[in-house]
Scaffold this motif. Structure first.
Motif, PDB file in Angstrom:
ATOM      1  N   THR A 119      11.714 -11.764  34.886  1.00  0.00           N
ATOM      2  CA  THR A 119      10.904 -12.969  35.011  1.00  0.00           C
ATOM      3  C   THR A 119      11.074 -13.788  33.730  1.00  0.00           C
ATOM      4  O   THR A 119      11.180 -13.228  32.640  1.00  0.00           O
ATOM      5  N   PRO A 120      11.186 -15.100  33.846  1.00  0.00           N
ATOM      6  CA  PRO A 120      11.464 -15.900  32.654  1.00  0.00           C
ATOM      7  C   PRO A 120      10.255 -16.113  31.745  1.00  0.00           C
ATOM      8  O   PRO A 120      10.344 -16.864  30.773  1.00  0.00           O
ATOM      9  N   SER A 121       9.150 -15.435  32.026  1.00  0.00           N
ATOM     10  CA  SER A 121       7.927 -15.646  31.253  1.00  0.00           C
ATOM     11  C   SER A 121       8.149 -15.368  29.763  1.00  0.00           C
ATOM     12  O   SER A 121       8.932 -14.493  29.388  1.00  0.00           O
ATOM     13  N   LYS A 122       7.454 -16.132  28.927  1.00  0.00           N
ATOM     14  CA  LYS A 122       7.604 -15.976  27.475  1.00  0.00           C
ATOM     15  C   LYS A 122       7.039 -14.666  26.983  1.00  0.00           C
ATOM     16  O   LYS A 122       7.553 -14.064  26.054  1.00  0.00           O
ATOM     17  N   ILE A 123       5.919 -14.256  27.584  1.00  0.00           N
ATOM     18  CA  ILE A 123       5.300 -13.021  27.119  1.00  0.00           C
ATOM     19  C   ILE A 123       5.232 -11.996  28.250  1.00  0.00           C
ATOM     20  O   ILE A 123       5.193 -12.345  29.424  1.00  0.00           O
ATOM     21  N   ILE A 124       5.217 -10.729  27.832  1.00  0.00           N
ATOM     22  CA  ILE A 124       5.054  -9.647  28.792  1.00  0.00           C
ATOM     23  C   ILE A 124       3.610  -9.654  29.258  1.00  0.00           C
ATOM     24  O   ILE A 124       2.693  -9.864  28.467  1.00  0.00           O
ATOM     25  N   GLY A 125       3.402  -9.437  30.561  1.00  0.00           N
ATOM     26  CA  GLY A 125       2.039  -9.424  31.076  1.00  0.00           C
ATOM     27  C   GLY A 125       1.754 -10.633  31.943  1.00  0.00           C
ATOM     28  O   GLY A 125       0.763 -10.675  32.657  1.00  0.00           O
ATOM     29  N   ARG A 126       2.634 -11.640  31.863  1.00  0.00           N
ATOM     30  CA  ARG A 126       2.463 -12.798  32.743  1.00  0.00           C
ATOM     31  C   ARG A 126       3.703 -12.914  33.612  1.00  0.00           C
ATOM     32  O   ARG A 126       4.804 -13.114  33.112  1.00  0.00           O
ATOM     33  N   TRP A 127       3.535 -12.740  34.902  1.00  0.00           N
ATOM     34  CA  TRP A 127       4.672 -12.738  35.825  1.00  0.00           C
ATOM     35  C   TRP A 127       4.909 -14.152  36.359  1.00  0.00           C
ATOM     36  O   TRP A 127       3.999 -14.761  36.900  1.00  0.00           O
ATOM     37  N   GLU A 128       6.107 -14.651  36.156  1.00  0.00           N
ATOM     38  CA  GLU A 128       6.379 -16.021  36.620  1.00  0.00           C
ATOM     39  C   GLU A 128       7.469 -16.044  37.677  1.00  0.00           C
ATOM     40  O   GLU A 128       8.345 -16.913  37.667  1.00  0.00           O
TER      41      GLU A 128
END
Lengths: 290, 266
Positions: B30-39
């Protein structure tokens, strides 16, 4: 018989004569490495000693060492640096103890596996080292933040991070010693009437001392000084002695004070080494069995 | 019961070690910047890994540095180990003891001591100083991998080769070297691992313009706004996948060998 021995001796002498002087000898092969060590290991350490005992203008002084123990501004004893050293030692002790408590059973169980899967299981424990340790630390930090430890309890986060990073360094030497151990000694103890607990405390544990010592030496000093983990897991709130060196070198650019701290760490290192007899043993390595 | 307990200990320890890595693996998709947020699922990070030039530079620099340092360390360390083993006089003893220093010393002390030297000889920080730093770090471990193999060596082999007419050089390259090759190889692998993983030495000996994965990630952790960081999740996951494949292949091979052995016994 005596004559024969004399003949043998003279032959050996001749023989050594023959190998000498033929454009090179294997005894001299360490010269390049010796020169390299002289320039880039021994000389740098002498420089640290020089800087630790001089002021910025190059004059001899005990001031830097004094600053380590007594705060230069408030003249308080113990200084923040000294307190930090003790805190780092405590953190190092906790990390080392936890690594030992987790690592010993793991190494013991692994070394007693009889199936062909033993090596593969061992590799499972070592392979994470192939992923960059800062990246792994970052991942662990994210995991701790997901379960709510990171950000709430800095000290616990740092301890978990350190144990996570150094556990393989504890498992490996322990495994190496345990796998080499003569297992018939344990069986003999059982046969001679010892119970399983006694076999472990009186046979297995004493025979694995070498592994325990090298495991401790692989974990204790790094966990006291490697500030990457403590900074990552506590956002700089848990400060260890390595960070003090960085601060005086990079932020404060006071090399003399930084060298004094480094010198004291060197002395601690030497004392630990003499205590454990590490200089004479080759086996105390991070994973020569790889 | 005992078996169950052993299995549980191993499983818990492996869980502790692999949980963060599996987390990295999942969030590499997932291209999310931080781990823990699924985009949303995508291969975006993997695309970046192979196309982003900045990222490619860092990876290539790190790997090339590791290969260079490991190669030089292996040559220096193997020669050193042979010298240490056969030279019982002061030179051998000096080399052996001095070689132990970087192993037991705190890495930060080694790192700043090198920084002091490079400042003193006005060399400044360059690629050369970085390389020297990594050689200082790696060579002792090569020595420690080769020495045990030399100890296992039958001392009469070398003498037999000389008696049969080999020159000392031939005896060394054709008799001793092949025998200690496994030690040299594991020393080389260890050197690569250490170099790839190093932060401390690199941080104090590298020039501004060169970045290794370690220094970059640590820098990014402190700045918290690095756009390269997410793509490195993809890199870790790739290494993880390669590791898993290698392990499965090894397991497959070992199982087959074990079966064969059983058949032979039967």
């Amino acid at each position: 018989m005596k004559e024969l021995r004399a003949v043998e001796k003279s032959e050996i002498k001749d023989f050594s004569h023959k190998t000498k002087g033929v454009f090179f000898s294997r005894k001299q092969l360490c010269i390049p490495y010796a020169v390299f060590l002289l320039f880039f290991v021994v000389f740098p350490l002498l420089l640290i000693i020089y800087y630790a005992f001089t002021a910025i203008n190059g004059e001899f002084t005990f001031e830097n060492i004094k600053c380590f123990f007594v705060d230069p501004d408030t003249l308080e004893f113990p200084s923040a640096t000294l307190i930090c050293l003790f805190n780092s030692m405590l953190l190092g002790l906790i990390t080392t103890a936890l690594c030992l408590v987790i690592g010993y059973p793991v190494a013991y169980i692994l070394s007693r596996i009889k199936s062909h899967r033993r090596t593969i299981l061992l590799l499972l424990f070592i392979m994470p080292m192939w992923i960059n340790f800062v990246l792994r630390a970052m991942a662990m930090k994210e995991l701790l933040s997901l379960i709510g430890i990171y950000g709430n309890n800095d000290y616990l986060s740092v301890v978990i991070g350190m144990v996570y990073d150094y556990l393989p360094f504890m498992i490996l030497p322990l495994y190496t010693t345990l796998i080499k151990m003569d297992k018939s000694l344990e069986e003999a103890a059982l046969d001679l009437g010892a119970n399983k607990f006694e076999v472990f405390t009186k046979v297995t544990l004493p025979l694995s001392t070498a592994g325990i010592v090298s495991g401790i030496s692989m974990v204790f000093l790094p966990s006291m000084t490697c500030y990457v983990i403590s900074e990552t897991f506590s956002y700089g709130n848990v400060k260890i002695i390595g960070k003090f060196i960085e601060d005086s070198f990079i932020t404060g650019s006071d090399w003399n004070k930084g060298s004094a701290i480094a010198l004291i760490l060197l002395v601690i290192m030497f004392l630990c080494t003499i205590l454990t007899g590490g200089f004479s043993k080759e086996e105390n390595v991070r994973g020569t069995t790889l | 019961m005992k078996k169950f307990l052993s299995g549980l200990v191993i499983a818990l320890a492996l869980g502790f070690i692999y949980a963060p890595i599996i987390l990295l693996f999942i969030y590499s998709f997932t291209p999310s910047k931080i781990i823990g947020r699924w985009e949303g699922f995508s291969f975006e990070l993997y695309r970046q890994l192979f196309t982003e030039p900045k990222l490619k530079n860092i990876i290539v620099d790190t790997v090339v540095l590791a290969l260079l340092a490991a190669t030089i360390s292996t040559v220096l360390g193997t020669l050193g180990a042979i010298g240490i083993f056969y030279n019982k006089k002061w030179l051998g003893k000096f080399t052996k003891n001095a070689s132990q220093i970087p192993v037991i010393n705190a890495e930060i002390v080694t790192a700043i001591s090198l920084a002091l030297v490079f400042a003193l000889i006005n060399m400044g920080k360059s690629y050369a100083s970085l390389l020297i730093g990594h050689i200082v770090l790696c060579t002792p471990f090569v020595v420690l991998s080769v020495l045990p193999k030399l100890k296992q060596l039958d001392p009469s082999l070398y003498e037999a080769a000389l008696d049969l007419g080999a020159t000392p050089f031939q005896a060394l390259t054709k008799v001793i070297l092949p025998e200690i090759l496994p030690g040299i190889f594991s020393g080389f692998m260890l050197a690569i691992t250490l170099s790839l993983d190093d932060y401390m030495i690199s941080a104090y000996t590298k020039p501004e313009e060169v970045e290794t994965i370690s220094t970059r990630v640590y820098g990014a952790l402190k700045r918290d706004r690095d756009n390269i960081l997410p793509a490195l999740r993809a890199l870790s996951s790739l290494i993880f996948i390669i590791m898993v494949i290698a392990l499965i292949a090894m397991d497959f091979k070992a199982t087959r060998a074990a079966k064969k052995q059983k058949n032979v016994v039967n």
